[in-house]
Write an enzyme that holds these catalytic residues in place. Structure first.
Site, mmCIF file in Angstrom:
data_model
loop_
_atom_site.group_PDB
_atom_site.id
_atom_site.type_symbol
_atom_site.label_atom_id
_atom_site.label_comp_id
_atom_site.label_asym_id
_atom_site.label_seq_id
_atom_site.Cartn_x
_atom_site.Cartn_y
_atom_site.Cartn_z
ATOM 1 N N HIS A 126 -1.518 -0.992 -5.286
ATOM 2 C CA HIS A 126 -0.247 -0.369 -5.672
ATOM 3 C C HIS A 126 0.902 -1.358 -5.448
ATOM 4 C CE1 HIS A 126 2.564 3.179 -5.936
ATOM 5 N NE2 HIS A 126 3.323 2.315 -5.288
ATOM 6 N N GLU A 127 0.920 -2.004 -4.283
ATOM 7 C CA GLU A 127 1.997 -2.960 -3.979
ATOM 8 C C GLU A 127 1.853 -4.237 -4.812
ATOM 9 O OE1 GLU A 127 4.487 -1.780 -2.510
ATOM 10 O OE2 GLU A 127 3.428 0.011 -1.830
#
Length: 192
Positions: free
Chosen positions: A150-151
């Protein structure tokens, strides 16, 4: 220092982030500010682009998630012996990912109060540099891999909502339009 989190629609969230060179000015201060900002917003990950700095830097705290789960949840989302991580990732590269995929609900501090199911690989192999610019290569799985991916997506200019099934994303359109106008209240500072 607690910094404002850039919200959905801000152009910095759509940019591919730049490589971070050793000797980057005030990097330790920036990292400390990111940890503080993420904690104050009750997040488990934060990319530098989310605070207006489009560089390949993000922090992950999946240990916090682990601590807030019951036994059946940790058994489902973490491998045996894995209790999550609290790490800094600089210039991360996804080297490989498993064929095994799993869906789970994701949210994002830049897209407050919305969430949706995203399919991600169960395990990944990541090459990155730590705070001391030492080269690290590790395998991560389960919830930790999900938070890292996600990051990492943020460093590529991708939000999790870009990974939602088209029909579901259409259901969020009205609320996303309100976010574009900055019409949202959050307990943390935001910039649109």
């Amino acid at each position: 220092m607690n910094l404002p989190i850039y919200g959905y629609g801000n152009q910095v969230l759509k940019k591919q982030s730049q490589h971070v060179e050793k000797g980057f000015s005030d990097l330790n201060i920036l990292i400390a500010d990111m940890w503080q900002t993420m904690a104050d917003a009750c997040g488990c990950g934060l990319a530098a682009s989310q605070i207006g700095r489009p560089i390949q830097l993000f922090v992950v705290d999946s240990a916090l998630l682990y601590c807030n789960m019951n036994q059946s949840e940790t058994d489902e989302f973490f491998e045996a012996g894995d209790r999550g991580i609290r790490e800094v990732f600089i210039n991360a590269q996804i080297i490989s990912q498993s064929d095994r995929k799993w869906e789970d609900i994701e949210g994002c501090l830049s897209v407050p109060y919305l969430s949706g199911k995203v399919s991600r690989p169960w395990s990944i192999n990541v090459r990155y540099q730590n705070e001391q610019f030492e080269l690290v290569e590790k395998e991560f799985s389960g919830m930790t891999a999900r938070v890292i991916l996600h990051e990492y997506d943020h460093t590529q200019g991708v939000l999790y909502i870009n990974r939602l099934k088209p029909g579901f994303k259409m259901l969020l359109e009205t609320r996303l339009k309100l976010l574009l106008k900055g019409k949202v209240y959050t307990p943390y500072k935001m910039k649109f």
